[in-house]
Design an enzyme around this catalytic site. Structure first.
Site, PDB file in Angstrom:
ATOM      1  N   PRO A  53     126.126  53.449  38.084  1.00 24.24           N
ATOM      2  CA  PRO A  53     124.907  54.025  37.926  1.00 24.24           C
ATOM      3  C   PRO A  53     124.682  55.384  38.424  1.00 24.24           C
ATOM      4  O   PRO A  53     125.264  55.822  39.272  1.00 24.24           O
ATOM      5  CB  PRO A  53     123.645  53.148  38.668  1.00 24.24           C
ATOM      6  CG  PRO A  53     124.557  52.284  39.451  1.00 24.24           C
ATOM      7  CD  PRO A  53     126.062  52.253  38.865  1.00 24.24           C
ATOM      8  N   ASN A  54     124.076  56.164  37.607  1.00 22.80           N
ATOM      9  CA  ASN A  54     123.643  57.687  37.716  1.00 22.80           C
ATOM     10  C   ASN A  54     124.958  58.399  37.842  1.00 22.80           C
ATOM     11  O   ASN A  54     124.735  59.762  37.909  1.00 22.80           O
ATOM     12  CB  ASN A  54     122.999  57.876  39.263  1.00 22.80           C
ATOM     13  CG  ASN A  54     121.754  57.160  39.487  1.00 22.80           C
ATOM     14  OD1 ASN A  54     120.778  57.320  38.585  1.00 22.80           O
ATOM     15  ND2 ASN A  54     121.551  56.183  40.237  1.00 22.80           N
ATOM     16  N   ARG A  60     122.723  67.484  38.565  1.00 23.76           N
ATOM     17  CA  ARG A  60     121.929  67.374  39.729  1.00 23.76           C
ATOM     18  C   ARG A  60     122.656  67.427  41.105  1.00 23.76           C
ATOM     19  O   ARG A  60     124.181  66.815  40.894  1.00 23.76           O
ATOM     20  CB  ARG A  60     120.757  66.318  39.861  1.00 23.76           C
ATOM     21  CG  ARG A  60     119.914  66.112  38.834  1.00 23.76           C
ATOM     22  CD  ARG A  60     118.662  66.899  39.389  1.00 23.76           C
ATOM     23  NE  ARG A  60     117.424  66.509  38.375  1.00 23.76           N
ATOM     24  CZ  ARG A  60     117.298  67.107  37.494  1.00 23.76           C
ATOM     25  NH1 ARG A  60     117.996  67.761  36.852  1.00 23.76           N
ATOM     26  NH2 ARG A  60     116.079  66.744  36.634  1.00 23.76           N
ATOM     27  N   TYR A 104     128.256  66.316  44.802  1.00 25.62           N
ATOM     28  CA  TYR A 104     129.205  65.722  43.636  1.00 25.62           C
ATOM     29  C   TYR A 104     129.906  66.769  42.887  1.00 25.62           C
ATOM     30  O   TYR A 104     130.636  66.569  42.069  1.00 25.62           O
ATOM     31  CB  TYR A 104     128.324  64.595  42.842  1.00 25.62           C
ATOM     32  CG  TYR A 104     127.761  63.875  43.587  1.00 25.62           C
ATOM     33  CD1 TYR A 104     128.532  62.619  44.162  1.00 25.62           C
ATOM     34  CD2 TYR A 104     126.263  63.509  43.619  1.00 25.62           C
ATOM     35  CE1 TYR A 104     127.875  61.663  44.840  1.00 25.62           C
ATOM     36  CE2 TYR A 104     125.709  62.462  44.243  1.00 25.62           C
ATOM     37  CZ  TYR A 104     126.650  61.325  44.769  1.00 25.62           C
ATOM     38  OH  TYR A 104     126.196  60.444  45.535  1.00 25.62           O
ATOM     39  N   ASN A 114     134.605  53.819  39.702  1.00 22.12           N
ATOM     40  CA  ASN A 114     133.645  54.224  40.796  1.00 22.12           C
ATOM     41  C   ASN A 114     132.409  53.454  40.510  1.00 22.12           C
ATOM     42  O   ASN A 114     131.451  53.617  39.548  1.00 22.12           O
ATOM     43  CB  ASN A 114     133.515  55.605  40.397  1.00 22.12           C
ATOM     44  CG  ASN A 114     132.465  56.384  41.403  1.00 22.12           C
ATOM     45  OD1 ASN A 114     131.682  55.732  42.265  1.00 22.12           O
ATOM     46  ND2 ASN A 114     132.273  57.792  41.293  1.00 22.12           N
ATOM     47  N   ALA A 167     126.066  53.329  43.315  1.00 19.21           N
ATOM     48  CA  ALA A 167     125.555  52.714  44.596  1.00 19.21           C
ATOM     49  C   ALA A 167     125.975  51.048  44.435  1.00 19.21           C
ATOM     50  O   ALA A 167     125.746  50.492  45.383  1.00 19.21           O
ATOM     51  CB  ALA A 167     124.013  53.032  44.361  1.00 19.21           C
ATOM     52  N   ASP A 171     132.526  39.352  42.635  1.00 14.78           N
ATOM     53  CA  ASP A 171     132.678  38.161  42.169  1.00 14.78           C
ATOM     54  C   ASP A 171     133.484  38.471  40.855  1.00 14.78           C
ATOM     55  O   ASP A 171     134.374  37.592  40.549  1.00 14.78           O
ATOM     56  CB  ASP A 171     131.596  37.350  41.792  1.00 14.78           C
ATOM     57  CG  ASP A 171     131.247  36.448  42.967  1.00 14.78           C
ATOM     58  OD1 ASP A 171     131.856  36.570  44.197  1.00 14.78           O
ATOM     59  OD2 ASP A 171     130.004  36.031  43.075  1.00 14.78           O
ATOM     60  N   GLU A 190     139.608  51.865  43.722  1.00 16.94           N
ATOM     61  CA  GLU A 190     138.117  52.433  43.736  1.00 16.94           C
ATOM     62  C   GLU A 190     138.035  53.955  44.175  1.00 16.94           C
ATOM     63  O   GLU A 190     138.937  54.234  45.002  1.00 16.94           O
ATOM     64  CB  GLU A 190     137.449  51.553  44.805  1.00 16.94           C
ATOM     65  CG  GLU A 190     136.062  51.809  45.244  1.00 16.94           C
ATOM     66  CD  GLU A 190     135.533  50.997  46.163  1.00 16.94           C
ATOM     67  OE1 GLU A 190     136.348  50.076  46.713  1.00 16.94           O
ATOM     68  OE2 GLU A 190     134.350  51.505  46.840  1.00 16.94           O
ATOM     69  N   HIS A 195     135.677  57.192  44.838  1.00 15.01           N
ATOM     70  CA  HIS A 195     134.353  57.879  45.011  1.00 15.01           C
ATOM     71  C   HIS A 195     134.449  59.280  45.251  1.00 15.01           C
ATOM     72  O   HIS A 195     135.399  59.839  46.083  1.00 15.01           O
ATOM     73  CB  HIS A 195     133.761  57.263  46.472  1.00 15.01           C
ATOM     74  CG  HIS A 195     133.383  55.736  46.495  1.00 15.01           C
ATOM     75  ND1 HIS A 195     132.381  55.260  45.895  1.00 15.01           N
ATOM     76  CD2 HIS A 195     134.080  54.794  46.817  1.00 15.01           C
ATOM     77  CE1 HIS A 195     132.209  53.965  45.948  1.00 15.01           C
ATOM     78  NE2 HIS A 195     133.388  53.617  46.769  1.00 15.01           N
ATOM     79  N   ARG A 202     128.522  59.887  55.298  1.00 17.42           N
ATOM     80  CA  ARG A 202     127.286  60.031  54.593  1.00 17.42           C
ATOM     81  C   ARG A 202     126.511  58.874  55.255  1.00 17.42           C
ATOM     82  O   ARG A 202     126.767  58.292  56.501  1.00 17.42           O
ATOM     83  CB  ARG A 202     127.177  59.882  52.992  1.00 17.42           C
ATOM     84  CG  ARG A 202     127.926  60.932  52.332  1.00 17.42           C
ATOM     85  CD  ARG A 202     127.808  60.878  50.909  1.00 17.42           C
ATOM     86  NE  ARG A 202     126.683  61.053  50.392  1.00 17.42           N
ATOM     87  CZ  ARG A 202     126.234  60.693  49.237  1.00 17.42           C
ATOM     88  NH1 ARG A 202     127.122  60.274  48.295  1.00 17.42           N
ATOM     89  NH2 ARG A 202     124.809  60.951  48.710  1.00 17.42           N
TER      90      ARG A 202
HETATM   91  O1  CA2 Z   1     130.805  59.493  45.919  1.00 21.96           O
HETATM   92  C1  CA2 Z   1     130.553  58.822  44.868  1.00 21.96           C
HETATM   93  O2  CA2 Z   1     131.414  58.721  43.699  1.00 21.96           O
HETATM   94  C2  CA2 Z   1     129.393  57.639  44.789  1.00 21.96           C
HETATM   95  O3  CA2 Z   1     130.075  56.480  44.301  1.00 21.96           O
HETATM   96  C3  CA2 Z   1     128.508  58.030  44.218  1.00 21.96           C
HETATM   97  C4  CA2 Z   1     127.126  57.318  43.838  1.00 21.96           C
HETATM   98  C5  CA2 Z   1     126.739  56.942  45.181  1.00 21.96           C
HETATM   99  O4  CA2 Z   1     125.677  55.995  45.337  1.00 21.96           O
HETATM  100  C6  CA2 Z   1     128.016  56.317  46.104  1.00 21.96           C
HETATM  101  O5  CA2 Z   1     127.522  56.023  47.579  1.00 21.96           O
HETATM  102  C7  CA2 Z   1     129.004  57.588  46.431  1.00 21.96           C
HETATM  103  C8  CA2 Z   1     126.100  58.035  43.249  1.00 21.96           C
HETATM  104  C9  CA2 Z   1     126.377  58.592  41.843  1.00 21.96           C
HETATM  105  C10 CA2 Z   1     125.248  59.879  41.753  1.00 21.96           C
HETATM  106  O6  CA2 Z   1     125.609  60.505  41.092  1.00 21.96           O
HETATM  107  C11 CA2 Z   1     124.716  61.657  40.670  1.00 21.96           C
HETATM  108  C12 CA2 Z   1     125.267  62.735  40.413  1.00 21.96           C
HETATM  109  C13 CA2 Z   1     124.482  63.829  40.226  1.00 21.96           C
HETATM  110  C14 CA2 Z   1     123.123  63.716  40.538  1.00 21.96           C
HETATM  111  C15 CA2 Z   1     122.640  62.518  41.028  1.00 21.96           C
HETATM  112  C16 CA2 Z   1     123.325  61.351  41.095  1.00 21.96           C
END
Ligand code: CA2
Length: 151
Positions: A17-18, A25, A30, A81, A84, A94, A105, A107, A114
Site C-alpha cells: 500500500p501507498n 509525496r 522515499y 516491499n 505498512a 501465512d 524483502e 524497504h 524510524r
Molecule cells: O521503506 C519502505 O519501503 C516502506 O515499506 C514504505 C512503507 C512504510 O509503511 C514502511 O514502514 C516502509 C510506506 C510506503 C508509502 O510510500 C509513500 C511514498 C510517497 C508518499 C507517501 C507514501
C-alpha cells in the site's frame, strides 16, 4: 516456473500500500523516483541477472495474499516491499508460509531508524534476506541476490 536451467527464472515483484505514491509525496523519506522508475530498475536488473519480472502494486491486503497464492506454480521467487503491511499482516505471513517460495524483502527507507512500530516485520521471518535503507537500489540488490538463490 521454469525447470530448464537455460530458461530465465520468473520473479514476482510485489509492492504494498501507498507505494503508488512514490515520487509524488515525502521525497525526503522515499526519494524522488516514482513506482514506474522502480519498475524500470527491476526490468533492467532482470535483464542483467537473467530473470523475467512480473511487477505489481496493490493497496489491498487480500489482493496481495491472492497474488502470493497464485505464485505457487507460476513463479520461482517473490520480491516484496510489503509497505505498512510488513508491520501488521499475519495474512501475508501465512500466505508466504503456505507457498514456501524464496522471498526477498525490500524497504526503501531504513525502517530501524524510524518509528518503533516499523522495527518489526512479519515478512522478515519468512524471507531469506531483507534489505532496507538503500533507497530504490534495494530492489536491484535483492534481485541480484534472488538470481544467486535461484541459480
Ligand atoms: O521503506 C519502505 O519501503 C516502506 O515499506 C514504505 C512503507 C512504510 O509503511 C514502511 O514502514 C516502509 C510506506 C510506503 C508509502 O510510500 C509513500 C511514498 C510517497 C508518499 C507517501 C507514501
Amino acid at each position: 516456473m521454469h525447470n530448464e536451467k537455460t530458461m530465465a527464472k520468473h520473479v514476482l515483484v510485489l509492492n504494498g500500500p501507498n507505494l503508488n505514491m512514490l515520487g509524488k509525496r515525502e521525497p525526503g523519506i522515499y526519494g524522488a523516483q516514482t513506482l514506474a522508475d522502480v519498475e524500470a530498475i527491476c526490468r533492467a536488473a532482470g535483464d542483467e541477472f537473467g530473470l523475467s519480472i512480473d511487477f505489481r502494486q496493490s493497496n489491498h491486503e487480500g489482493e496481495l495474499v491472492t497474488w502470493i497464492q497464485e505464485a505457487l506454480g507460476t513463479a520461482d521467487g517473490i520480491l516484496i516491499n510489503p509497505g505498512a503491511y510488513s508491520h501488521t499482516s499475519v495474512a501475508i505471513y501465512d500466505a508466504f508460509k503456505a507457498v514456501s517460495l524464496p522471498v526477498a524483502e525490500v524497504h526503501i527507507s531504513n525502517i530501524h531508524q524510524r518509528e518503533a512500530f516499523r522495527h518489526h516485520s512479519y515478512v522478515s521471518a519468512v524471507a531469506f534476506g531483507v534489505i532496507c535503507g538503500f533507497g530504490t537500489l534495494g530492489y536491484r540488490l535483492a534481485l541480484e541476490a534472488m538470481a544467486q538463490k535461484l541459480a
